[in-house]
Design a protein around this motif. Structure first.
Motif, short mmCIF file in Angstrom:
data_model
loop_
_atom_site.label_atom_id
_atom_site.label_comp_id
_atom_site.label_asym_id
_atom_site.label_seq_id
_atom_site.Cartn_x
_atom_site.Cartn_y
_atom_site.Cartn_z
N GLY A 1 0.77 -1.23 0.00
CA GLY A 1 0.00 0.00 0.00
C GLY A 1 0.81 1.29 0.00
O GLY A 1 0.22 2.37 0.01
N SER A 2 2.13 1.20 -0.02
CA SER A 2 2.95 2.41 0.00
C SER A 2 2.62 3.32 -1.18
O SER A 2 2.49 2.87 -2.31
CB SER A 2 4.44 2.06 -0.09
OG SER A 2 4.86 1.37 1.05
N ARG A 3 2.50 4.62 -0.88
CA ARG A 3 2.27 5.63 -1.92
C ARG A 3 3.63 6.02 -2.47
O ARG A 3 4.51 6.41 -1.70
CB ARG A 3 1.60 6.86 -1.34
CG ARG A 3 0.10 6.79 -1.12
CD ARG A 3 -0.38 5.52 -0.61
NE ARG A 3 -1.81 5.57 -0.25
CZ ARG A 3 -2.44 4.53 0.15
NH1 ARG A 3 -1.83 3.37 0.25
NH2 ARG A 3 -3.71 4.60 0.47
N LEU A 4 3.80 5.94 -3.79
CA LEU A 4 5.12 6.11 -4.38
C LEU A 4 5.24 7.27 -5.36
O LEU A 4 6.25 7.97 -5.36
CB LEU A 4 5.55 4.83 -5.09
CG LEU A 4 5.63 3.58 -4.23
CD1 LEU A 4 5.78 2.35 -5.09
CD2 LEU A 4 6.77 3.71 -3.24
N ALA A 5 4.26 7.44 -6.23
CA ALA A 5 4.47 8.34 -7.36
C ALA A 5 3.18 8.99 -7.83
O ALA A 5 2.08 8.59 -7.44
CB ALA A 5 5.10 7.56 -8.51
N ALA A 6 3.36 9.99 -8.70
CA ALA A 6 2.22 10.69 -9.29
C ALA A 6 2.54 11.04 -10.74
O ALA A 6 3.67 11.41 -11.06
CB ALA A 6 1.92 11.96 -8.51
N LEU A 7 1.56 10.90 -11.59
CA LEU A 7 1.63 11.34 -12.98
C LEU A 7 0.53 12.36 -13.19
O LEU A 7 -0.64 12.06 -12.96
CB LEU A 7 1.42 10.17 -13.95
CG LEU A 7 2.47 9.06 -13.93
CD1 LEU A 7 2.00 7.89 -14.81
CD2 LEU A 7 3.80 9.59 -14.42
N ASP A 8 0.90 13.54 -13.60
CA ASP A 8 -0.07 14.60 -13.87
C ASP A 8 0.08 15.05 -15.31
O ASP A 8 1.21 15.28 -15.77
CB ASP A 8 0.14 15.77 -12.91
CG ASP A 8 -0.19 15.40 -11.48
OD1 ASP A 8 -1.38 15.30 -11.18
OD2 ASP A 8 0.74 15.19 -10.68
N SER A 9 -1.03 15.21 -16.02
CA SER A 9 -0.98 15.51 -17.45
C SER A 9 -0.32 16.85 -17.76
O SER A 9 0.23 17.02 -18.84
CB SER A 9 -2.40 15.49 -18.03
OG SER A 9 -3.20 16.49 -17.42
N ASP A 10 -0.33 17.79 -16.83
CA ASP A 10 0.24 19.11 -17.10
C ASP A 10 1.65 19.30 -16.53
O ASP A 10 2.19 20.40 -16.55
CB ASP A 10 -0.68 20.20 -16.56
CG ASP A 10 -0.91 20.11 -15.06
OD1 ASP A 10 -0.65 19.04 -14.47
OD2 ASP A 10 -1.33 21.12 -14.47
N ILE A 11 2.27 18.21 -16.04
CA ILE A 11 3.61 18.28 -15.46
C ILE A 11 4.50 17.25 -16.15
O ILE A 11 4.17 16.07 -16.17
CB ILE A 11 3.57 18.02 -13.94
CG1 ILE A 11 2.70 19.07 -13.25
CG2 ILE A 11 4.97 17.99 -13.34
CD1 ILE A 11 2.43 18.80 -11.79
N PRO A 12 5.63 17.68 -16.73
CA PRO A 12 6.46 16.74 -17.49
C PRO A 12 7.19 15.71 -16.62
O PRO A 12 7.47 14.61 -17.08
CB PRO A 12 7.45 17.63 -18.23
CG PRO A 12 7.50 18.89 -17.43
CD PRO A 12 6.14 19.05 -16.80
N GLU A 13 7.52 16.06 -15.38
CA GLU A 13 8.25 15.13 -14.51
C GLU A 13 7.28 14.17 -13.84
O GLU A 13 6.09 14.43 -13.73
CB GLU A 13 9.01 15.89 -13.41
CG GLU A 13 10.05 16.86 -13.91
CD GLU A 13 9.47 18.21 -14.29
OE1 GLU A 13 10.11 18.92 -15.06
OE2 GLU A 13 8.36 18.55 -13.83
#
Length: 146
Positions: A91-103
Protein backbone atom coordinates in the motif's frame (compact mmCIF):
# COMPACT_ATOMS: atom_id res chain seq x y z
CA UNK A 1 7.93 3.78 -16.89
CA UNK A 2 11.11 5.55 -17.89
CA UNK A 3 11.19 9.30 -18.21
CA UNK A 4 13.76 10.87 -20.55
CA UNK A 5 16.70 12.51 -18.77
CA UNK A 6 17.39 16.24 -19.07
CA UNK A 7 18.42 19.33 -17.18
CA UNK A 8 16.69 20.26 -13.96
CA UNK A 9 14.47 23.33 -13.48
CA UNK A 10 17.52 25.51 -12.75
CA UNK A 11 19.16 24.43 -16.04
CA UNK A 12 22.03 22.46 -14.50
CA UNK A 13 23.11 18.97 -15.42
CA UNK A 14 21.35 16.07 -13.67
CA UNK A 15 22.70 14.87 -10.34
CA UNK A 16 23.68 11.29 -9.54
CA UNK A 17 21.34 8.42 -8.88
CA UNK A 18 19.03 7.96 -5.92
CA UNK A 19 17.08 4.87 -4.98
CA UNK A 20 13.81 4.25 -3.23
CA UNK A 21 10.92 1.90 -2.95
CA UNK A 22 7.91 0.67 -1.09
CA UNK A 23 7.70 -0.69 2.45
CA UNK A 24 7.72 -4.37 1.44
CA UNK A 25 10.50 -3.92 -1.14
CA UNK A 26 8.67 -5.40 -4.15
CA UNK A 27 8.69 -2.07 -5.98
CA UNK A 28 12.05 -0.33 -6.20
CA UNK A 29 13.13 2.57 -8.35
CA UNK A 30 16.16 4.58 -9.37
CA UNK A 31 15.93 8.27 -10.16
CA UNK A 32 18.44 10.58 -11.80
CA UNK A 33 18.80 14.32 -11.62
CA UNK A 34 17.97 17.02 -9.15
CA UNK A 35 14.50 17.33 -7.66
CA UNK A 36 12.14 19.66 -9.49
CA UNK A 37 9.68 21.75 -7.44
CA UNK A 38 9.92 19.92 -4.10
CA UNK A 39 6.81 20.81 -2.13
CA UNK A 40 4.32 19.71 0.44
CA UNK A 41 0.65 19.34 -0.35
CA UNK A 42 -2.19 19.59 2.14
CA UNK A 43 -5.09 19.24 -0.27
CA UNK A 44 -7.89 17.03 0.98
CA UNK A 45 -7.01 14.50 -1.72
CA UNK A 46 -3.37 14.13 -0.53
CA UNK A 47 -4.54 13.99 3.08
CA UNK A 48 -6.82 11.05 2.30
CA UNK A 49 -4.31 9.41 -0.03
CA UNK A 50 -1.45 9.60 2.45
CA UNK A 51 -3.39 9.30 5.70
CA UNK A 52 -1.37 12.27 6.89
CA UNK A 53 -1.76 16.05 7.18
CA UNK A 54 0.61 16.66 4.23
CA UNK A 55 2.41 14.73 1.54
CA UNK A 56 5.94 15.62 0.42
CA UNK A 57 6.45 15.53 -3.34
CA UNK A 58 9.29 16.23 -5.77
CA UNK A 59 9.48 15.80 -9.52
CA UNK A 60 12.18 13.87 -11.34
CA UNK A 61 12.84 13.65 -15.06
CA UNK A 62 14.25 10.12 -15.01
CA UNK A 63 12.64 7.30 -13.05
CA UNK A 64 13.35 3.62 -13.68
CA UNK A 65 11.30 0.94 -11.92
CA UNK A 66 13.77 -1.78 -10.87
CA UNK A 67 12.13 -4.09 -8.32
CA UNK A 68 10.50 -7.48 -8.88
CA UNK A 69 7.09 -5.79 -8.59
CA UNK A 70 7.77 -3.60 -11.64
CA UNK A 71 5.83 -0.34 -11.86
CA UNK A 72 3.39 0.70 -9.18
CA UNK A 73 -0.29 0.09 -9.66
CA UNK A 74 -1.78 3.33 -10.97
CA UNK A 75 -5.02 4.74 -9.60
CA UNK A 76 -6.62 7.41 -11.78
CA UNK A 77 -7.43 10.11 -9.25
CA UNK A 78 -8.71 12.64 -11.79
CA UNK A 79 -9.89 11.06 -15.05
CA UNK A 80 -7.54 11.93 -17.89
CA UNK A 81 -5.54 14.32 -15.68
CA UNK A 82 -3.77 12.54 -12.82
CA UNK A 83 -2.74 9.11 -11.59
CA UNK A 84 -1.17 8.07 -8.31
CA UNK A 85 1.09 5.03 -8.05
CA UNK A 86 1.15 2.65 -5.11
CA UNK A 87 2.36 -0.82 -4.22
CA UNK A 88 -0.55 -3.28 -4.42
CA UNK A 89 1.16 -5.51 -1.84
CA UNK A 90 1.95 -3.11 1.04
CA UNK A 91 0.00 0.00 0.00
CA UNK A 92 2.95 2.41 0.00
CA UNK A 93 2.27 5.63 -1.92
CA UNK A 94 5.12 6.11 -4.38
CA UNK A 95 4.47 8.34 -7.36
CA UNK A 96 2.22 10.69 -9.29
CA UNK A 97 1.63 11.34 -12.98
CA UNK A 98 -0.07 14.60 -13.87
CA UNK A 99 -0.98 15.51 -17.45
CA UNK A 100 0.24 19.11 -17.10
CA UNK A 101 3.61 18.28 -15.46
CA UNK A 102 6.46 16.74 -17.49
CA UNK A 103 8.25 15.13 -14.51
CA UNK A 104 7.05 12.14 -12.56
CA UNK A 105 6.20 13.07 -8.99
CA UNK A 106 7.86 10.96 -6.32
CA UNK A 107 6.63 10.80 -2.75
CA UNK A 108 9.91 11.91 -1.16
CA UNK A 109 9.41 9.64 1.85
CA UNK A 110 9.70 6.67 -0.55
CA UNK A 111 13.36 7.57 -1.16
CA UNK A 112 16.02 5.65 0.75
CA UNK A 113 17.76 8.94 1.62
CA UNK A 114 15.68 12.10 2.02
CA UNK A 115 18.54 14.36 3.13
CA UNK A 116 19.40 16.04 -0.19
CA UNK A 117 19.28 19.85 -0.13
CA UNK A 118 17.30 19.79 -3.40
CA UNK A 119 14.49 17.94 -1.59
CA UNK A 120 13.75 20.74 0.88
CA UNK A 121 10.22 21.98 0.10
CA UNK A 122 10.12 25.34 -1.66
CA UNK A 123 6.33 25.55 -1.75
CA UNK A 124 3.29 24.43 0.23
CA UNK A 125 0.27 23.62 -1.92
CA UNK A 126 -3.11 24.20 -0.28
CA UNK A 127 -1.37 26.13 2.48
CA UNK A 128 -4.72 27.20 3.98
CA UNK A 129 -5.81 23.58 4.42
CA UNK A 130 -2.95 22.55 6.73
CA UNK A 131 -3.73 21.41 10.25
CA UNK A 132 -3.36 24.22 12.77
CA UNK A 133 -0.78 22.47 14.98
CA UNK A 134 1.77 21.68 12.26
CA UNK A 135 4.31 24.38 11.33
CA UNK A 136 3.93 25.13 7.64
CA UNK A 137 6.44 25.48 4.86
CA UNK A 138 7.16 29.15 4.17
CA UNK A 139 5.54 30.49 1.00
CA UNK A 140 8.50 30.56 -1.36
CA UNK A 141 9.31 29.59 -4.93
CA UNK A 142 13.10 29.74 -4.46
CA UNK A 143 15.15 26.57 -4.26
CA UNK A 144 17.43 26.07 -1.27
CA UNK A 145 19.79 23.99 -3.44
CA UNK A 146 20.97 26.80 -5.68
Amino acid sequence: MNVTPGADAQGTEPAGERTGGCLCGRIRFTIRGLAVFPHTCACRHCQKLGGTPVMWWAGFETVTWTGEGGEPTWYETFKGEAKRGFCPNCGSRLAALDSDIPEIGINVTALDDTSGPDLVPIHASFHDNTVHWLPSTPKSEHSTSG
